[in-house]
Write a protein that holds these residues in place. Structure first.
Motif, mmCIF file in Angstrom:
data_model
loop_
_atom_site.group_PDB
_atom_site.id
_atom_site.type_symbol
_atom_site.label_atom_id
_atom_site.label_comp_id
_atom_site.label_asym_id
_atom_site.label_seq_id
_atom_site.Cartn_x
_atom_site.Cartn_y
_atom_site.Cartn_z
ATOM 1 N N GLU A 18 1.037 -1.686 -0.234
ATOM 2 C CA GLU A 18 -0.112 0.040 0.036
ATOM 3 C C GLU A 18 1.106 1.348 0.017
ATOM 4 O O GLU A 18 1.049 2.412 -0.676
ATOM 5 C CB GLU A 18 -0.995 -0.269 1.076
ATOM 6 C CG GLU A 18 -2.148 -0.913 0.937
ATOM 7 C CD GLU A 18 -2.746 -0.599 0.083
ATOM 8 O OE1 GLU A 18 -2.947 0.193 -0.658
ATOM 9 O OE2 GLU A 18 -3.509 -1.430 -0.922
ATOM 10 N N GLU A 19 2.200 1.042 1.254
ATOM 11 C CA GLU A 19 3.062 2.168 1.112
ATOM 12 C C GLU A 19 3.548 2.775 -0.991
ATOM 13 O O GLU A 19 3.566 3.861 -1.074
ATOM 14 C CB GLU A 19 3.745 2.702 1.763
ATOM 15 C CG GLU A 19 3.340 2.430 3.388
ATOM 16 C CD GLU A 19 2.048 3.411 3.213
ATOM 17 O OE1 GLU A 19 3.006 4.741 3.002
ATOM 18 O OE2 GLU A 19 1.687 3.951 3.820
ATOM 19 N N TYR A 20 4.212 1.191 -1.130
ATOM 20 C CA TYR A 20 4.318 1.434 -2.443
ATOM 21 C C TYR A 20 3.667 1.915 -3.401
ATOM 22 O O TYR A 20 3.696 2.866 -3.858
ATOM 23 C CB TYR A 20 4.703 0.168 -3.449
ATOM 24 C CG TYR A 20 4.978 -0.150 -4.277
ATOM 25 C CD1 TYR A 20 5.625 0.507 -5.166
ATOM 26 C CD2 TYR A 20 3.974 -0.735 -5.356
ATOM 27 C CE1 TYR A 20 5.858 0.071 -7.100
ATOM 28 C CE2 TYR A 20 3.612 -0.605 -6.893
ATOM 29 C CZ TYR A 20 4.924 -0.429 -7.321
ATOM 30 O OH TYR A 20 4.988 -0.220 -8.971
ATOM 31 N N LYS A 21 2.377 1.715 -3.847
ATOM 32 C CA LYS A 21 1.187 2.596 -4.808
ATOM 33 C C LYS A 21 1.190 4.093 -4.254
ATOM 34 O O LYS A 21 0.993 4.323 -5.193
ATOM 35 C CB LYS A 21 0.008 1.616 -4.487
ATOM 36 C CG LYS A 21 -0.367 -0.079 -4.352
ATOM 37 C CD LYS A 21 -1.461 -0.659 -4.702
ATOM 38 C CE LYS A 21 -2.866 0.126 -4.503
ATOM 39 N NZ LYS A 21 -4.064 -0.671 -3.644
ATOM 40 N N LYS A 22 1.361 4.577 -2.967
ATOM 41 C CA LYS A 22 1.482 5.767 -2.697
ATOM 42 C C LYS A 22 2.802 6.235 -3.544
ATOM 43 O O LYS A 22 2.663 7.626 -3.634
ATOM 44 C CB LYS A 22 1.501 6.149 -1.875
ATOM 45 C CG LYS A 22 0.340 5.685 -0.674
ATOM 46 C CD LYS A 22 -0.065 5.364 1.093
ATOM 47 C CE LYS A 22 -0.989 5.475 1.171
ATOM 48 N NZ LYS A 22 -0.439 5.516 3.144
ATOM 49 N N LEU A 23 3.623 5.584 -3.853
ATOM 50 C CA LEU A 23 4.844 6.834 -3.997
ATOM 51 C C LEU A 23 5.168 6.641 -6.136
ATOM 52 O O LEU A 23 5.800 7.027 -6.506
ATOM 53 C CB LEU A 23 6.528 5.552 -3.979
ATOM 54 C CG LEU A 23 6.447 5.250 -2.533
ATOM 55 C CD1 LEU A 23 7.712 4.711 -1.626
ATOM 56 C CD2 LEU A 23 6.196 7.069 -1.913
ATOM 57 N N THR A 24 4.564 5.133 -6.336
ATOM 58 C CA THR A 24 4.705 4.962 -7.785
ATOM 59 C C THR A 24 4.031 6.333 -8.344
ATOM 60 O O THR A 24 4.213 6.754 -9.792
ATOM 61 C CB THR A 24 4.062 4.283 -8.207
ATOM 62 O OG1 THR A 24 4.212 2.987 -7.101
ATOM 63 C CG2 THR A 24 4.569 3.019 -9.649
ATOM 64 N N PRO A 25 2.655 6.356 -8.507
ATOM 65 C CA PRO A 25 2.750 7.957 -9.863
ATOM 66 C C PRO A 25 3.459 9.029 -9.851
ATOM 67 O O PRO A 25 3.282 9.198 -10.987
ATOM 68 C CB PRO A 25 0.947 8.143 -8.907
ATOM 69 C CG PRO A 25 0.506 7.086 -8.452
ATOM 70 C CD PRO A 25 1.856 6.568 -7.604
ATOM 71 N N GLY A 26 4.253 9.801 -8.901
ATOM 72 C CA GLY A 26 4.845 10.655 -9.031
ATOM 73 C C GLY A 26 5.527 9.960 -9.801
ATOM 74 O O GLY A 26 6.750 11.126 -10.273
ATOM 75 N N SER A 27 6.064 8.859 -9.568
ATOM 76 C CA SER A 27 7.726 9.029 -10.395
ATOM 77 C C SER A 27 7.354 8.042 -12.123
ATOM 78 O O SER A 27 8.337 8.215 -12.680
ATOM 79 C CB SER A 27 8.053 7.424 -9.788
ATOM 80 O OG SER A 27 7.757 5.609 -10.418
#
Length: 97
Positions: A18-27
């Motif tokens: 779930e934390e990973y999913k929060k970081l990915t869009p901005g990358s």
């Protein structure tokens, strides 16, 4: 030519994922990437393929997709994903017809 990153994911640590999913869009932003599919419901039409989670990303080219995957912007998220899930990922050239 557009390119697509196809990802089959088996989540083993839901909290970290779930934390990973929060970081990915901005990358994705610097590489002009976008989600086409992000874990929606799947239904097999042929064969017995039953992915627990399926993701598809679109990029302007294979080079941009690979640059994102190797980028410092994605590095932290990628490490989290690799710890939280078993993943199969490939990049495929799109069709301009």
């Amino acid at each position: 030519m557009p390119a697509y990153v196809l990802v089959q994911i088996e989540v083993t640590d839901p909290a970290t994922y779930e934390e990973y999913k929060k970081l990915t869009p901005g990358s994705l932003v610097p590489y002009e990437g976008r989600f086409v599919v992000r874990g929606g419901k799947t239904e097999a039409l042929e064969g017995d393929w039953q992915p627990s989670r399926l993701v598809m990303l679109e990029f302007p080219s294979v080079e941009r997709a690979k640059a994102w995957w190797n980028s410092p912007e994605y590095a932290k998220a990628k490490s989290m994903r690799q710890q939280a899930a078993n993943t199969q990922m490939l990049v495929v050239e799109g069709f301009e017809g």
